[in-house]
Design an enzyme around this catalytic site. Structure first.
Site, PDB file in Angstrom:
ATOM      1  N   CYS A   1      23.210 -17.775  12.715  1.00  0.00           N
ATOM      2  CA  CYS A   1      22.983 -18.480  13.984  1.00  0.00           C
ATOM      3  C   CYS A   1      21.637 -18.071  14.590  1.00  0.00           C
ATOM      4  CB  CYS A   1      24.117 -18.318  14.984  1.00  0.00           C
ATOM      5  SG  CYS A   1      24.184 -19.731  16.152  1.00  0.00           S
TER       6      CYS A   1
ATOM      7  N   SER B   1      15.757 -27.140  20.751  1.00  0.00           N
ATOM      8  CA  SER B   1      16.371 -26.912  19.444  1.00  0.00           C
ATOM      9  C   SER B   1      15.423 -27.394  18.370  1.00  0.00           C
ATOM     10  CB  SER B   1      17.698 -27.668  19.346  1.00  0.00           C
ATOM     11  OG  SER B   1      18.153 -27.706  18.004  1.00  0.00           O
TER      12      SER B   1
END
Length: 575
Positions: A129, A480
């Site tokens: 992650c 992102s």
């Protein structure tokens, strides 16, 4: 199996016999069933961020078991150490994602407390992650004990009807639902197919970007990234890392011998050539800060982006899927393609230099990876823009911005609440965002949030509405790697530091020219002087970790590191 039983190793974990530390540790470990003959072996931490909250971490207990066995088989004594972790798609639910960036630093301190407190000899860091890889690199740079990062892999999507679905598809479809283009049943159906198996997002978002850059920095074994989570290839790397970390302890090969200025420049070349997530700039700056390097990462990205072309078009920059890039050879193949412009002498945790590794690598032979002589585009994947709105720079994934929308002048629409901005994307809203506007999302940076607001959700919603090519976005919040369109992120200084972004007003004109790498606020000098003279008001901060974070976080230009000495000095001078 390596036999260390014939001699006592000169390790910091081997305490003086008869001392208090020696006696109480023996008692603890004997009670845990550890054989006495293991007490003087190299003691290796396996830093496991396993959590039942997120699919990103679902497989890490299995990875830990494999690494544990490999360390034991090669003469080391492993200790699993669990730390905090955050998932960008789960932990982002609270306070619009304000806990995400602060968790990066919290993890790095968590590693420090447990490994330094116990005085272990080395560590293997299981990264999965977005925030875990930079946190682990920061901890390795700070502690400077033998360390290897294992990038633990990406998840797969699947077919939904005749269309391949992954997390990027689902992410952008939220905007389509908000705009009324699809109904809730369709969105629900997409969610059933978007993720199949453990691991990080299946695109060149921040997680895979940082996995790749960990390898480019030399902190993983060659060939580690990208890699499918749960694959036999990943478990083979676990075996190799378990063996290698014991060797590194005996060789005394430490992170700061790897994390040199040359290594960072190599990693930046890879980032620019692949068009990685814009967030890698802040994370690389943070790692360089922890390594005590005098390196301006933003300036390096700016310089290198003028020299390095794009050699891959991995989603969202193009149609190449991350599994295609892995099949093409991944980071190792990309570095082979870039070998002529890399620093060959940079050391890696393998004990070999970048030159040794690229010399031993085959020439790339894949339609998914181009060359310097014949790139996908003469332009870079990432670049830095500056101007009156971003005097210290801002980051753009230019590979995800179509050529025809590189120049954009528009009226500002200012928001300090991302949820409100998303609501204004509804075409039925009386004050809806419309084509030709520049949306400013501010007070969303590390200090302003406090904790960086996950502004990426607005970008995904904008993409889903079909306005991504008609509306520009400028923000100090977190984006992102999945975002695309006219997006300018990590504006420095952030609004809460008194950057120009704090003084933008609705209807101001913002001029963006990505071809010239410029973003300007078109407000005359006298008016800007008047605005700056007004006191700056920060959003309220609740008690707890976020309050501590705001008080101690450094500027974005240095990676927004908690405990940045300059913050303490500035506070002392202000008194």
């Amino acid at each position: 199996m390596t036999d260390h039983s014939q001699k006592k190793l000169n390790l910091r974990s081997n305490f003086e016999p008869g001392s208090t530390r020696w006696a109480v540790r023996r008692a603890q470990w004997l009670a845990m069933g550890i054989p006495e003959e293991d007490f003087e072996k190299p003691k290796i931490a396996i830093v496991n961020t396993s959590s039942k909250l997120s699919v990103c971490f679902q497989h890490l207990d299995e990875v830990t078991a494999r690494v544990d066995a490999a360390i034991r088989a090669n003469g080391g004594l492993p200790f699993e150490v669990r730390t905090a972790a955050s998932s960008d798609f789960v932990t982002s639910a609270g306070l619009q994602g304000r806990y995400l960036m602060p968790t990066r630093d919290l993890m790095s301190f968590d590693v420090e407390v447990q490994i330094e407190g116990a005085e272990l000899d080395g560590m293997i860091l299981l990264s999965s992650c977005d925030k875990t890889t930079p946190a682990h690199l920061m901890a390795a740079a700070r502690l400077n004990i033998p360390s290897i990062v294992i990038a633990c892999g990406y998840q797969l999507g699947s077919a939904c009807g005749e269309k391949h679905i992954d997390i990027e598809t689902l992410y952008n479809s939220v905007g389509s639902y908000k705009a009324g283009d699809i109904d809730l049943d369709r969105l629900t159906e997409l969610s059933r197919f978007a993720i199949q198996g453990p691991g990080v997002c299946a695109g060149l978002a921040t997680a895979n970007s940082m996995h790749i850059l960990a390898e480019a920095l030399g902190m993983t074994l060659p060939g580690n990234s990208p890699i499918r989570a749960g694959s036999e290839r990943l478990y083979g790397l676990c075996d190799a890392a378990g063996k290698r970390i014991v060797e590194m302890v005996l060789e005394d090969l430490r992170p700061r011998q790897v994390l040199t200025a040359a290594a960072f420049r190599n990693a930046i070349r890879v980032a620019v050539a692949l068009g990685t997530s814009v967030n890698v700039v802040r994370h690389l700056a943070a790692v360089a800060h922890e390594a005590e390097l005098e390196l301006d990462v933003t300036a390096e990205v700016e310089r290198i982006s003028s020299e390095v072309p794009l050699i891959a078009q991995i989603r969202p920059n193009g149609s190449t899927r991350i599994e295609d890039f892995e099949a093409a050879g991944g980071c190792r193949a990309a570095m082979k393609a870039l070998a002529a412009i890399l620093d060959r002498e940079a050391m890696t945790v393998s004990g070999r230099t970048v030159g040794d590794i690229t010399d031993a690598s085959p020439d790339p032979d894949s339609p998914y990876l181009a060359t310097l002589d014949s790139p996908c585009s003469d332009e870079p994947g990432l670049t830095i823009v500056r101007g009156s709105l971003a005097p210290l720079g801002a980051v753009v994934k230019i590979a995800a911005v179509p050529v025809h929308i590189r120049k954009f002048d528009g009226r500002a629409r200012v928001f300090e609440n991302e949820a409100e901005a998303i609501e204004r994307l509804n075409p039925r809203h009386p004050e809806c965002i419309s084509s030709g506007e520049v949306v400013v999302l501010r007070m969303m940076g590390p200090k302003g949030g406090p904790g960086t607001v996950f502004a990426a959700s607005f970008m995904a919603a904008l993409q889903g509405t079909g306005l991504a090519g008609e509306v520009a976005v400028v923000t100090d919040g977190e984006l992102s790697g999945l975002n695309s369109g006219i997006t300018i992120g990590q504006v420095m200084p952030e609004a809460a530091e008194g950057g120009p972004l704090a003084y933008v007003r609705d209807a101001d004109t913002i001029a963006i020219d990505l071809n010239r790498r410029v973003v300007d606020l078109l407000v005359d000098h006298d008016e800007m002087t008047r605005r700056i003279s007004q006191p700056l008001s920060l959003p309220p901060s609740r008690k707890g970790w976020l309050a501590v974070y705001r008080a101690t976080v450094g500027p974005l230009s240095r990676g927004a590191v908690v405990g940045d000495v300059s913050v303490v000095e500035d506070a002392r001078n202000a008194r």
